[in-house]
Design a protein around this motif. Sequence first.
Motif, PDB file in Angstrom:
ATOM      1  N   SER A 374      50.993  23.538  79.809  1.00  0.00           N
ATOM      2  CA  SER A 374      51.451  23.500  80.664  1.00  0.00           C
ATOM      3  C   SER A 374      50.953  23.510  82.101  1.00  0.00           C
ATOM      4  CB  SER A 374      52.493  24.314  80.858  1.00  0.00           C
ATOM      5  OG  SER A 374      53.088  24.712  79.553  1.00  0.00           O
ATOM      6  N   TRP A 375      51.531  23.059  83.135  1.00  0.00           N
ATOM      7  CA  TRP A 375      51.136  23.765  84.644  1.00  0.00           C
ATOM      8  C   TRP A 375      49.667  23.119  85.157  1.00  0.00           C
ATOM      9  CZ3 TRP A 375      51.911  28.050  81.558  1.00  0.00           C
ATOM     10  CH2 TRP A 375      52.817  28.926  81.699  1.00  0.00           C
ATOM     11  N   SER A 376      48.418  23.531  85.083  1.00  0.00           N
ATOM     12  CA  SER A 376      47.154  23.203  85.271  1.00  0.00           C
ATOM     13  C   SER A 376      46.094  22.964  84.424  1.00  0.00           C
ATOM     14  CB  SER A 376      46.535  23.597  86.247  1.00  0.00           C
ATOM     15  OG  SER A 376      45.968  24.207  85.917  1.00  0.00           O
ATOM     16  N   ASN A 377      46.577  23.366  82.702  1.00  0.00           N
ATOM     17  CA  ASN A 377      46.474  23.645  81.591  1.00  0.00           C
ATOM     18  C   ASN A 377      47.004  22.573  81.342  1.00  0.00           C
ATOM     19  OD1 ASN A 377      46.014  26.229  82.796  1.00  0.00           O
ATOM     20  ND2 ASN A 377      47.063  27.528  81.502  1.00  0.00           N
ATOM     21  N   LYS A 378      45.587  22.099  80.802  1.00  0.00           N
ATOM     22  CA  LYS A 378      45.619  20.379  79.542  1.00  0.00           C
ATOM     23  C   LYS A 378      44.901  20.362  78.876  1.00  0.00           C
ATOM     24  CE  LYS A 378      48.635  18.537  82.938  1.00  0.00           C
ATOM     25  NZ  LYS A 378      49.957  19.407  82.875  1.00  0.00           N
ATOM     26  N   THR A 379      44.755  21.402  77.999  1.00  0.00           N
ATOM     27  CA  THR A 379      43.480  21.336  76.714  1.00  0.00           C
ATOM     28  C   THR A 379      44.274  20.479  75.593  1.00  0.00           C
ATOM     29  OG1 THR A 379      45.360  23.194  75.245  1.00  0.00           O
ATOM     30  CG2 THR A 379      43.736  23.929  77.360  1.00  0.00           C
ATOM     31  N   GLY A 380      45.449  20.102  75.708  1.00  0.00           N
ATOM     32  CA  GLY A 380      45.704  19.499  74.782  1.00  0.00           C
ATOM     33  C   GLY A 380      46.061  20.216  73.157  1.00  0.00           C
ATOM     34  N   LYS A 381      45.353  20.887  73.087  1.00  0.00           N
ATOM     35  CA  LYS A 381      45.064  21.340  71.267  1.00  0.00           C
ATOM     36  C   LYS A 381      47.113  21.897  71.168  1.00  0.00           C
ATOM     37  CE  LYS A 381      40.854  22.831  71.422  1.00  0.00           C
ATOM     38  NZ  LYS A 381      39.825  22.796  73.407  1.00  0.00           N
ATOM     39  N   VAL A 382      46.740  21.884  69.931  1.00  0.00           N
ATOM     40  CA  VAL A 382      47.734  22.238  68.743  1.00  0.00           C
ATOM     41  C   VAL A 382      47.114  23.740  68.173  1.00  0.00           C
ATOM     42  CG1 VAL A 382      50.282  22.111  67.705  1.00  0.00           C
ATOM     43  CG2 VAL A 382      48.712  20.074  68.917  1.00  0.00           C
ATOM     44  N   VAL A 383      47.705  24.928  68.335  1.00  0.00           N
ATOM     45  CA  VAL A 383      47.889  26.392  67.495  1.00  0.00           C
ATOM     46  C   VAL A 383      49.249  26.111  66.757  1.00  0.00           C
ATOM     47  CG1 VAL A 383      47.913  28.575  67.716  1.00  0.00           C
ATOM     48  CG2 VAL A 383      46.241  27.666  69.499  1.00  0.00           C
ATOM     49  N   GLN A 384      48.819  26.209  65.632  1.00  0.00           N
ATOM     50  CA  GLN A 384      49.473  25.716  64.592  1.00  0.00           C
ATOM     51  C   GLN A 384      50.275  27.430  63.552  1.00  0.00           C
ATOM     52  OE1 GLN A 384      50.976  22.967  63.417  1.00  0.00           O
ATOM     53  NE2 GLN A 384      49.783  21.769  64.671  1.00  0.00           N
ATOM     54  N   PRO A 385      50.759  27.443  63.076  1.00  0.00           N
ATOM     55  CA  PRO A 385      51.588  28.932  62.814  1.00  0.00           C
ATOM     56  C   PRO A 385      50.679  29.535  61.758  1.00  0.00           C
ATOM     57  CG  PRO A 385      53.326  27.108  62.709  1.00  0.00           C
ATOM     58  CD  PRO A 385      52.085  26.347  63.020  1.00  0.00           C
ATOM     59  N   ALA A 386      49.602  28.959  61.166  1.00  0.00           N
ATOM     60  CA  ALA A 386      48.739  28.646  59.596  1.00  0.00           C
ATOM     61  C   ALA A 386      48.214  30.164  60.309  1.00  0.00           C
ATOM     62  CB  ALA A 386      48.332  28.038  59.076  1.00  0.00           C
ATOM     63  N   GLU A 387      47.703  29.762  61.873  1.00  0.00           N
ATOM     64  CA  GLU A 387      46.635  30.401  62.558  1.00  0.00           C
ATOM     65  C   GLU A 387      47.001  32.092  63.136  1.00  0.00           C
ATOM     66  OE1 GLU A 387      45.485  26.363  65.069  1.00  0.00           O
ATOM     67  OE2 GLU A 387      43.797  28.552  65.795  1.00  0.00           O
ATOM     68  N   ILE A 388      48.161  31.970  63.070  1.00  0.00           N
ATOM     69  CA  ILE A 388      49.328  33.481  63.145  1.00  0.00           C
ATOM     70  C   ILE A 388      49.359  33.916  62.148  1.00  0.00           C
ATOM     71  CG2 ILE A 388      51.091  34.455  64.706  1.00  0.00           C
ATOM     72  CD1 ILE A 388      49.819  32.488  66.112  1.00  0.00           C
ATOM     73  N   VAL A 389      49.524  33.559  61.018  1.00  0.00           N
ATOM     74  CA  VAL A 389      49.628  33.939  60.011  1.00  0.00           C
ATOM     75  C   VAL A 389      47.801  35.146  59.223  1.00  0.00           C
ATOM     76  CG1 VAL A 389      49.934  34.086  57.263  1.00  0.00           C
ATOM     77  CG2 VAL A 389      51.345  32.438  58.503  1.00  0.00           C
ATOM     78  N   ALA A 390      47.048  34.300  59.583  1.00  0.00           N
ATOM     79  CA  ALA A 390      45.387  34.599  59.290  1.00  0.00           C
ATOM     80  C   ALA A 390      45.678  35.403  60.320  1.00  0.00           C
ATOM     81  CB  ALA A 390      44.795  33.484  59.179  1.00  0.00           C
ATOM     82  N   ALA A 391      46.174  35.338  61.574  1.00  0.00           N
ATOM     83  CA  ALA A 391      45.499  36.876  62.805  1.00  0.00           C
ATOM     84  C   ALA A 391      46.417  37.920  62.499  1.00  0.00           C
ATOM     85  CB  ALA A 391      45.888  36.533  64.180  1.00  0.00           C
ATOM     86  N   ARG A 392      47.587  37.942  61.945  1.00  0.00           N
ATOM     87  CA  ARG A 392      48.499  38.514  61.141  1.00  0.00           C
ATOM     88  C   ARG A 392      47.557  39.871  60.086  1.00  0.00           C
ATOM     89  NH1 ARG A 392      54.334  38.995  63.211  1.00  0.00           N
ATOM     90  NH2 ARG A 392      54.875  36.483  63.738  1.00  0.00           N
ATOM     91  N   LYS A 393      46.644  39.177  59.582  1.00  0.00           N
ATOM     92  CA  LYS A 393      46.563  40.164  58.566  1.00  0.00           C
ATOM     93  C   LYS A 393      45.514  41.318  58.669  1.00  0.00           C
ATOM     94  CE  LYS A 393      48.183  36.377  54.646  1.00  0.00           C
ATOM     95  NZ  LYS A 393      47.224  35.779  54.537  1.00  0.00           N
TER      96      LYS A 393
END
Length: 393
Positions: A374-393
């Motif tokens: 959003s705004w001036s951030n134009k990374t085109g990257k998608v963070v997937q739920p699986a990455e959050i699942v991994a980070a919670r562990k």
Amino acid sequence: MKTMKALWGRSARALGQLSLSVAATLTTQAALAVGNLPGGPAVNQLDLHPPVTQIARDQIWLHYFMLVICTIIFLGVFGVMFYSILKHRKSKGYKAANFHESVKVEIAWTVVPFIIVILMALPATKVVVAMKDTSAADLTIKTTGMQWKWGYDYLKGEGEGIGFVSTLDTAHREMSNSGKPAGDNYLLKVDNPLVVPVDKKVRIITTANDVIHAFMVPAFGIKQDAIPGFVRDTWFRAEKVGDYYGQCAELCGKEHAYMPIHVKVVSQADYSAWVQDKLKAMAALADDPNKVWELAAMMERGEKVYAANCVACHQTTGKGAGPIKALDGSDIVVNDPAKQINILLNGANNGAMPAWKQLSDTEIAAVITYTKNSWSNKTGKVVQPAEIVAARK
Ligand SMILES: [Cu+2]
């Protein structure tokens, strides 16, 4: 008819309880230390449950009103009968009077009972009509009887969309199996009680999945059959915050005694809070954390999560203010997904940036994706739920 049936059922039950309690005192004097359950049954209870709705109060009034009339008639009829038998007995030399086809008597014994019936029917009809008036409800909940549990679906009003199943607490099932019952709420404790606000008209729609059940909460004065393929309804307006208990009231199979009803009446504020929590929990459950999302769908979802949770501090512009760091152009947001996930899950600066671990994996992934694009951030990257699942562990 339903009231009469219900009232009859209750008085019969009271009698049953009397004989049961007498039997109990005779056999097991000091066996179980069970106390009264507020909103549920009391030890050696004889009277009807303390009422928590106007309807329940009216039913109790009717119950005693009828009882008094019946007692007066009983005393009158038997009084006259025994008086006549004794006073005019043959051994005293009385001759039987003969008043066959006495018009006066026949009119009297037609008119007097008629007046009595009308006298009883008038207030009873008034209450039955009030019981059936389910219009203008604040909240509509569908209760579905199932062998052997209750399903609750909030159809209309605050909490619309909430749905869950309410089952007997497993510990109680085990107590029953072991034959060692304990606690005042024995066989009345459920995993998910039905939660309703105080002083609101709640319309209950009953139906069933398999066989006929019945939804009954004595303190509210409600009892309505739940019939497969049909809908019936009833209503209540609970006047006091508290826990109220009932049971399935239609013999529905071998676990009939194991489908209790627990209604939690809470203040309006507590109800709103409960609705929020419940809706969040349901949304979280509905998301499959293994789903792989496209950027567009993730942005759309993330925008909602951002609007609901982040704008208050970070602003719609993502610029923040004062100590609230800007997300627009932030190095972490643009370049460091691992750190960003960590900040979202655990907060930053001692909670100045709160932790968001109560959000679902999908919601966190979505809001991160949103801020990355959003705004001036134009990374085109998608963070997937699986990455959050991994980070919670
Ligand atoms: Cu049942």
